[in-house]
Design a protein around this motif. Structure first.
Motif, PDB file in Angstrom:
ATOM      1  N   LEU A 127       0.813  -1.339  -0.089  1.00  0.00           N
ATOM      2  CA  LEU A 127      -0.175   0.091   0.185  1.00  0.00           C
ATOM      3  C   LEU A 127       0.861   1.192   0.054  1.00  0.00           C
ATOM      4  O   LEU A 127       0.646   2.226  -0.888  1.00  0.00           O
ATOM      5  CB  LEU A 127      -0.897   0.062   1.125  1.00  0.00           C
ATOM      6  N   ALA A 128       1.858   1.454   0.899  1.00  0.00           N
ATOM      7  CA  ALA A 128       2.498   2.534   1.058  1.00  0.00           C
ATOM      8  C   ALA A 128       3.420   2.767  -0.377  1.00  0.00           C
ATOM      9  O   ALA A 128       3.937   3.687  -0.604  1.00  0.00           O
ATOM     10  CB  ALA A 128       3.702   2.205   2.174  1.00  0.00           C
ATOM     11  N   SER A 129       4.013   1.382  -0.949  1.00  0.00           N
ATOM     12  CA  SER A 129       4.795   1.555  -2.032  1.00  0.00           C
ATOM     13  C   SER A 129       3.939   2.109  -3.411  1.00  0.00           C
ATOM     14  O   SER A 129       4.893   2.675  -4.150  1.00  0.00           O
ATOM     15  CB  SER A 129       5.427   0.245  -2.620  1.00  0.00           C
ATOM     16  N   THR A 130       2.702   2.129  -3.365  1.00  0.00           N
ATOM     17  CA  THR A 130       1.952   2.463  -4.681  1.00  0.00           C
ATOM     18  C   THR A 130       1.157   3.645  -4.221  1.00  0.00           C
ATOM     19  O   THR A 130       0.311   4.134  -5.117  1.00  0.00           O
ATOM     20  CB  THR A 130       1.163   1.518  -4.870  1.00  0.00           C
ATOM     21  N   THR A 131       1.240   4.502  -3.072  1.00  0.00           N
ATOM     22  CA  THR A 131       0.413   5.589  -2.711  1.00  0.00           C
ATOM     23  C   THR A 131       1.247   6.657  -1.992  1.00  0.00           C
ATOM     24  O   THR A 131       1.909   6.244  -1.144  1.00  0.00           O
ATOM     25  CB  THR A 131      -0.743   5.111  -1.823  1.00  0.00           C
ATOM     26  N   GLU A 132       1.267   7.732  -2.597  1.00  0.00           N
ATOM     27  CA  GLU A 132       2.003   8.904  -1.948  1.00  0.00           C
ATOM     28  C   GLU A 132       1.191   9.299  -0.617  1.00  0.00           C
ATOM     29  O   GLU A 132       0.122   9.037  -0.302  1.00  0.00           O
ATOM     30  CB  GLU A 132       1.937  10.254  -2.827  1.00  0.00           C
ATOM     31  N   LEU A 133       1.913   9.823   0.422  1.00  0.00           N
ATOM     32  CA  LEU A 133       1.353   9.928   1.640  1.00  0.00           C
ATOM     33  C   LEU A 133       0.216  11.062   1.557  1.00  0.00           C
ATOM     34  O   LEU A 133      -0.767  10.965   2.270  1.00  0.00           O
ATOM     35  CB  LEU A 133       2.735  10.936   2.353  1.00  0.00           C
ATOM     36  N   ARG A 134       0.321  11.972   0.745  1.00  0.00           N
ATOM     37  CA  ARG A 134      -0.575  13.054   0.592  1.00  0.00           C
ATOM     38  C   ARG A 134      -2.184  12.214   0.063  1.00  0.00           C
ATOM     39  O   ARG A 134      -3.305  12.539   0.706  1.00  0.00           O
ATOM     40  CB  ARG A 134      -0.497  14.095  -0.289  1.00  0.00           C
ATOM     41  N   SER A 135      -1.589  11.282  -0.732  1.00  0.00           N
ATOM     42  CA  SER A 135      -2.987  10.616  -1.440  1.00  0.00           C
ATOM     43  C   SER A 135      -3.629   9.661  -0.190  1.00  0.00           C
ATOM     44  O   SER A 135      -4.649   9.424   0.030  1.00  0.00           O
ATOM     45  CB  SER A 135      -2.501   9.829  -2.452  1.00  0.00           C
ATOM     46  N   LEU A 136      -2.805   8.988   0.521  1.00  0.00           N
ATOM     47  CA  LEU A 136      -3.151   8.252   1.851  1.00  0.00           C
ATOM     48  C   LEU A 136      -3.913   9.014   2.891  1.00  0.00           C
ATOM     49  O   LEU A 136      -4.957   8.712   3.283  1.00  0.00           O
ATOM     50  CB  LEU A 136      -1.889   7.553   2.547  1.00  0.00           C
ATOM     51  N   LEU A 137      -3.521  10.246   3.091  1.00  0.00           N
ATOM     52  CA  LEU A 137      -4.206  11.209   3.717  1.00  0.00           C
ATOM     53  C   LEU A 137      -5.664  11.578   3.432  1.00  0.00           C
ATOM     54  O   LEU A 137      -6.694  11.496   4.026  1.00  0.00           O
ATOM     55  CB  LEU A 137      -3.527  12.359   4.241  1.00  0.00           C
ATOM     56  N   LEU A 138      -5.747  11.855   1.986  1.00  0.00           N
ATOM     57  CA  LEU A 138      -6.849  12.366   1.337  1.00  0.00           C
ATOM     58  C   LEU A 138      -7.890  10.912   1.317  1.00  0.00           C
ATOM     59  O   LEU A 138      -8.936  10.994   1.555  1.00  0.00           O
ATOM     60  CB  LEU A 138      -6.674  12.582   0.062  1.00  0.00           C
ATOM     61  N   GLY A 139      -7.233   9.851   1.142  1.00  0.00           N
ATOM     62  CA  GLY A 139      -7.993   8.637   1.076  1.00  0.00           C
ATOM     63  C   GLY A 139      -8.695   8.105   2.598  1.00  0.00           C
ATOM     64  O   GLY A 139      -9.996   7.746   2.745  1.00  0.00           O
ATOM     65  N   LEU A 140      -7.929   8.542   3.553  1.00  0.00           N
ATOM     66  CA  LEU A 140      -8.548   8.320   4.767  1.00  0.00           C
ATOM     67  C   LEU A 140      -9.551   9.365   5.123  1.00  0.00           C
ATOM     68  O   LEU A 140     -10.689   8.789   5.952  1.00  0.00           O
ATOM     69  CB  LEU A 140      -7.258   8.595   5.884  1.00  0.00           C
ATOM     70  N   GLU A 141      -9.539  10.493   4.560  1.00  0.00           N
ATOM     71  CA  GLU A 141     -10.610  11.585   4.847  1.00  0.00           C
ATOM     72  C   GLU A 141     -11.684  11.079   3.984  1.00  0.00           C
ATOM     73  O   GLU A 141     -13.165  11.295   4.411  1.00  0.00           O
ATOM     74  CB  GLU A 141     -10.000  12.796   4.316  1.00  0.00           C
ATOM     75  N   ARG A 142     -11.790  10.582   2.849  1.00  0.00           N
ATOM     76  CA  ARG A 142     -12.682  10.088   2.064  1.00  0.00           C
ATOM     77  C   ARG A 142     -13.371   8.907   2.711  1.00  0.00           C
ATOM     78  O   ARG A 142     -14.810   8.666   2.530  1.00  0.00           O
ATOM     79  CB  ARG A 142     -12.492   9.548   0.624  1.00  0.00           C
TER      80      ARG A 142
END
Length: 255
Positions: A127-142
């Protein structure tokens, strides 16, 4: 966070896994981990199939095996804990190692921790290797994670490097003045350095917050990419957890 703050785990590439929305990948990994944890430990073959699923996901994401294996070293403390379980968990001894009895419940417990922990870490690495940190945070928000927690995580990631650089500069300043920590008598200097670092970090945080408020910050960061995931993307993301669920149900049936 801009691309200049990409974390070390992220591997930019053009793959089907990279193109999935972050909240789809987060939900898929969470469902996969829950399914792995729910699998009976006696179903050894099931964990081998889980490893195959993770390997397939890593291959689809174009993650080299060496990269994935190196990142798995983070679980070494858990491995050490698991290796102690056969010696400390009470139960009937089933074998001996160096004259010490190995209990049956301890061996099963060690296997349970190692298998499920390793698979969970491997899924997180993918998951971390395929997703940028900002995208991870936006995903958590969604996924409706409390916005305050998302903001705290965002600032922690953004300013972790800043605090680390400040600590490095303080260390260089001490060493340039001939200081080298060699024993307990130098702990006072290190403690004062830690206190100074805390004060500097706190004051920097206050200045940053005032600057953000003066620019219209109201507690939430603007979302620049709010495109919803399509049904096809959700279907692709669900492939991993659904396959794992089939393995889990089969494991419970055969156990």
């Amino acid at each position: 966070m801009s691309a200049g703050h990409a974390h070390k785990l992220y591997r930019p590439a053009r793959s089907p896994v990279h193109s999935l929305p972050p909240h789809c990948k987060i939900a898929a990994v969470l469902a996969f981990v829950v399914t792995v944890v729910a699998t009976p430990r006696e179903a050894v073959w099931a964990f081998a199939l889980y490893a195959v699923l993770i390997a397939a996901a890593a291959a689809a994401a174009r993650i080299p095996a060496a990269f994935l294996l190196r990142r798995l070293l983070i679980e070494i403390p858990f491995v050490a804990f698991a290796l102690l379980m056969p010696f400390v968990v009470p139960g009937e001894p089933v074998a001996h190692l160096l004259g010490l009895p190995l209990s049956g419940p301890g061996l099963w417990g060690a296997w349970n921790v190692l298998a499920k922990g390793t698979l969970g870490v491997a899924a997180s690495v993918v998951l971390a290797s395929t997703t940028e940190l900002r995208s991870l945070l936006l995903g958590l928000e969604r996924l409706r994670m409390p916005p305050l927690l998302v903001q705290i995580a965002s600032f922690m990631i953004r300013y972790g490097d800043v605090v680390t650089d400040e600590m490095r500069r303080m260390r260089i300043a001490r060493e340039s003045r001939g200081f080298t920590a060699r024993g307990v008598r130098h702990w006072g200097v290190l403690a004062r350095s830690a206190g100074a670092l805390f004060i500097r970090s706190y004051e920097r945080g206050e200045r940053v917050h005032l600057a953000m408020v003066s620019r219209g910050y109201t507690g939430t960061m603007p979302v620049t990419d709010d495109a919803p995931a399509t049904r096809t993307q959700w279907t692709h993301a669900a492939t991993l957890p659904l396959a794992a669920l089939a393995v889990c149900l089969t494991g419970w049936t055969l156990t």
